[in-house]
Design an enzyme around this catalytic site. Structure first.
Site, PDB file in Angstrom:
ATOM      1  N   HIS A  42      -6.218  16.489  13.366  1.00 18.04           N
ATOM      2  CA  HIS A  42      -7.631  16.818  13.550  1.00 18.04           C
ATOM      3  C   HIS A  42      -7.769  18.244  14.068  1.00 18.04           C
ATOM      4  O   HIS A  42      -6.798  18.832  14.546  1.00 18.04           O
ATOM      5  CB  HIS A  42      -8.262  15.847  14.556  1.00 18.04           C
ATOM      6  CG  HIS A  42      -7.616  15.922  15.909  1.00 18.04           C
ATOM      7  ND1 HIS A  42      -6.498  15.182  16.234  1.00 18.04           N
ATOM      8  CD2 HIS A  42      -7.917  16.675  16.993  1.00 18.04           C
ATOM      9  CE1 HIS A  42      -6.134  15.484  17.472  1.00 18.04           C
ATOM     10  NE2 HIS A  42      -6.979  16.382  17.959  1.00 18.04           N
ATOM     11  N   HIS A 121      -7.155  25.226  15.350  1.00 20.54           N
ATOM     12  CA  HIS A 121      -5.781  24.931  14.956  1.00 20.54           C
ATOM     13  C   HIS A 121      -5.621  23.428  14.834  1.00 20.54           C
ATOM     14  O   HIS A 121      -6.448  22.654  15.318  1.00 20.54           O
ATOM     15  CB  HIS A 121      -4.783  25.479  15.987  1.00 20.54           C
ATOM     16  CG  HIS A 121      -4.850  24.777  17.300  1.00 20.54           C
ATOM     17  ND1 HIS A 121      -5.825  25.053  18.237  1.00 20.54           N
ATOM     18  CD2 HIS A 121      -4.086  23.782  17.824  1.00 20.54           C
ATOM     19  CE1 HIS A 121      -5.646  24.269  19.281  1.00 20.54           C
ATOM     20  NE2 HIS A 121      -4.601  23.470  19.063  1.00 20.54           N
TER      21      HIS A 121
END
Length: 184
Positions: A42, A121
């Protein structure tokens, strides 16, 4: 319950990244890293930490407003990097301005990590101690995933590893989601 807001990549993007990670896991020394499970990949937008059940309605209302304020936008998983010797991550490309706005709106939905600078990220691995992540970043530099549209803001529960010592990888469970349908 430990909660965070996130954008969840679609299955096709996860599949592409999984193929790249398989190459990373074949590199010498890869067994010394704790690799994240693809089912939990995620892009964290805001971390709320321990949240009481009675706080969920207000948090949900705030996240619904955050999602309503942003239209869907293009993203792709691309390249990678590291946070020192402790974390290896896949990078993000696309409309990072829209992603940053969504992160800001998500952080405003409840107290949490409001003072942290947002760095998009997707965490792939963590060092069990000091680790030389440079060879992994070098391989990730060539990774270019196909684009997709981020169309939902998700509220995710982080279940720490099982057992009394909380050993094992965390498991993530989507609690709720709101479509992105704002004017951007």
């Amino acid at each position: 319950m430990r909660l965070f807001a996130a954008v969840l990549p679609p299955p096709a993007a996860v599949d592409e990244l999984a193929r790249a990670v398989a190459r990373l896991r074949a590199l010498p020394g890869a067994e010394a890293l704790r690799w994240t499970d693809r089912e939990g990949w995620h892009l964290t937008l805001a971390f709320y930490g321990e949240t009481a059940e009675e706080e969920l309605p207000a948090l949900s209302a705030g996240l619904a407003l955050a999602a309503a304020g942003e239209a869907d936008f293009p993203l792709a998983l691309r390249g990678g990097g590291r946070f020192g010797s402790r974390a290896l991550w896949a990078g993000v490309a696309g409309d990072l301005t829209a992603l940053g706005r969504l992160a800001e709106r998500s952080r405003a939905a409840a107290p949490g990590d409001a003072d942290r600078t947002y760095r998009p990220h997707l965490t792939l691995a963590r060092g069990r101690g000091p680790a030389d992540l440079a060879p992994y970043v070098s391989v990730l530099d060539a990774f270019e995933g196909a684009g997709w549209r981020a169309g939902e803001l998700a509220l995710v529960r982080s279940n720490l590893g099982g057992g009394p010592d909380r050993a094992g990888p965390p498991r993530y469970e989507k609690v709720a989601g709101w479509p992105l349908r704002g004017a951007g």
